[in-house]
Design an enzyme around this catalytic site. Structure first.
Site, PDB file in Angstrom:
ATOM      1  N   LYS A   1      -2.692  35.933  13.296  1.00 16.21           N
ATOM      2  CA  LYS A   1      -2.143  34.435  13.119  1.00 16.21           C
ATOM      3  C   LYS A   1      -3.058  33.452  13.932  1.00 16.21           C
ATOM      4  CE  LYS A   1       1.859  33.095  15.355  1.00 16.21           C
ATOM      5  NZ  LYS A   1       1.330  31.674  16.342  1.00 16.21           N
TER       6      LYS A   1
ATOM      7  N   ASP B   1       0.800  34.543  21.725  1.00 21.15           N
ATOM      8  CA  ASP B   1      -0.177  34.023  23.095  1.00 21.15           C
ATOM      9  C   ASP B   1       0.708  33.143  23.966  1.00 21.15           C
ATOM     10  OD1 ASP B   1       0.086  31.577  21.441  1.00 21.15           O
ATOM     11  OD2 ASP B   1      -2.037  30.989  21.614  1.00 21.15           O
ATOM     12  N   SER B   2       2.038  33.122  23.623  1.00 21.19           N
ATOM     13  CA  SER B   2       3.106  32.614  24.516  1.00 21.19           C
ATOM     14  C   SER B   2       3.045  33.431  25.715  1.00 21.19           C
ATOM     15  CB  SER B   2       4.455  32.299  23.985  1.00 21.19           C
ATOM     16  OG  SER B   2       4.692  33.774  23.280  1.00 21.19           O
TER      17      SER B   2
ATOM     18  N   ASP C   1      -1.355  37.018  17.790  1.00 22.75           N
ATOM     19  CA  ASP C   1      -2.075  35.588  17.958  1.00 22.75           C
ATOM     20  C   ASP C   1      -3.597  35.607  18.134  1.00 22.75           C
ATOM     21  OD1 ASP C   1      -0.380  33.619  17.133  1.00 22.75           O
ATOM     22  OD2 ASP C   1       0.601  33.779  19.266  1.00 22.75           O
TER      23      ASP C   1
ATOM     24  N   GLU D   1       6.223  25.527  12.820  1.00 25.67           N
ATOM     25  CA  GLU D   1       7.058  25.141  14.227  1.00 25.67           C
ATOM     26  C   GLU D   1       7.186  23.816  14.419  1.00 25.67           C
ATOM     27  OE1 GLU D   1       5.007  26.758  17.834  1.00 25.67           O
ATOM     28  OE2 GLU D   1       6.264  25.936  18.857  1.00 25.67           O
TER      29      GLU D   1
ATOM     30  N   GLU E   1      -3.782  28.987  14.349  1.00 26.14           N
ATOM     31  CA  GLU E   1      -3.065  27.725  14.622  1.00 26.14           C
ATOM     32  C   GLU E   1      -3.989  26.830  13.755  1.00 26.14           C
ATOM     33  OE1 GLU E   1      -1.872  26.649  18.391  1.00 26.14           O
ATOM     34  OE2 GLU E   1      -0.865  28.643  18.575  1.00 26.14           O
TER      35      GLU E   1
END
Ligand code: KIV
Length: 266
Positions: free
Chosen positions: A113, A46-47, A85, A182, A115
């Site tokens: 993925k 999602d960057s 993501d 991270e 978070e």
């Protein structure tokens, strides 16, 4: 061409104490270059909100954005494992997680993925029960940037490091297939990687994680902002060839030359 990478490939590499590489990808063109270089994992991150859409954070990225870019990456891929993501607020409950993860899997993801820490575990279990492997992203989780008050190294105090290890073990117990750490001290990256059986990917987590990931545009020097400490520009060192830069990154990770101490946090 390298054989198709699967989760079993990563588990085997971990068991043999061999490294694997991961890069973000958002479209079919770069997906082709990355998989041709033998990079084991491609992350549709999602960057893309910051890299492609010019946003200040990953928060505005929608599930439709992720589905679109995952499908593009899948079309260009030959041999990498595709991880996608789950964007902000698409995995607040097990039911919501399952519904949105299914969209990413149908677009071509092979792993999703998410978070967060222990609050995720019911969703991780539900995914695993339904045959969807997941990667739990711990440490600096960019979707929580406002809670952290900025992009800051996490897990620095002994208490925070112990909490991170607890979260890692609990995620594994809940059925996570992989972890991503991270921006944590290198010592924390090492301990977590040693204590869990599942593969661990790091970014700014030191040299001892099983795999390493970088944002593609960062390692090609294409981002306008000052690069983070854990970034290295592989394009400038490889005569401006994108294919050579990606291959050099892959080989540097596989052979343990990247990241070095200067790219980590103490
Ligand atoms: O979205 C992304 O690119 C990521 C990496 C920073 C690991 O999550």
């Amino acid at each position: 061409m390298s054989p198709k990478a699967t989760l079993n490939t990563l588990r085997q590499l971990k068991a043999q104490r061999e490294k694997f590489s991961c890069l973000t990808a958002y479209d079919a063109c770069f997906s082709h270059f990355i998989s041709a270089a033998g990079v084991e994992v491609m992350l549709v991150g999602d960057s893309l909100g910051m890299v492609l859409q010019g946003c200040d954070s990953t928060i505005p990225v929608s599930i439709n954005d992720m589905v679109y870019h995952t499908a593009c990456v899948a079309r260009g891929n030959k041999s990498s494992l595709i991880m996608a993501d789950m964007p902000f607020m698409t995995y607040g409950s097990p039911d919501q997680t399952l519904k949105n993860a299914a969209k990413l899997m149908q677009a071509g993801a092979e792993l999703v993925k998410l978070e967060g820490g222990e609050w995720l575990n019911d969703s991780v279990s539900r995914l695993s029960d339904c045959g969807i492997p997941s990667c739990v992203h711990l440490g600096l989780t960019p979707q929580s940037v406002h809670k952290f008050g900025g992009y800051k190294v996490q897990g620095r105090s002994p208490e925070a490091a112990a909490q991170l290890l607890r979260e890692a073990l609990a995620a594994q117990e809940a059925g996570a297939a992989m972890l991503l750490l991270e921006c944590v001290p290198s010592s924390v990256g090492k301990v977590v990687t040693e204590k869990v059986d599942i593969p661990v990917i790091g970014i700014g987590a030191g040299p001892d994680t099983d795999g390493q990931v970088l944002v593609l545009h960062d390692m090609l020097g294409l981002t306008p902002n000052k690069p983070a400490k854990f970034v290295k520009n592989f394009l400038s060192e490889n005569g401006g060839s994108i294919q050579a830069a990606i291959s050099a990154y892959h080989h540097a990770v596989k052979n343990g030359y990247f990241p070095s101490e200067e790219h980590g946090f103490s």
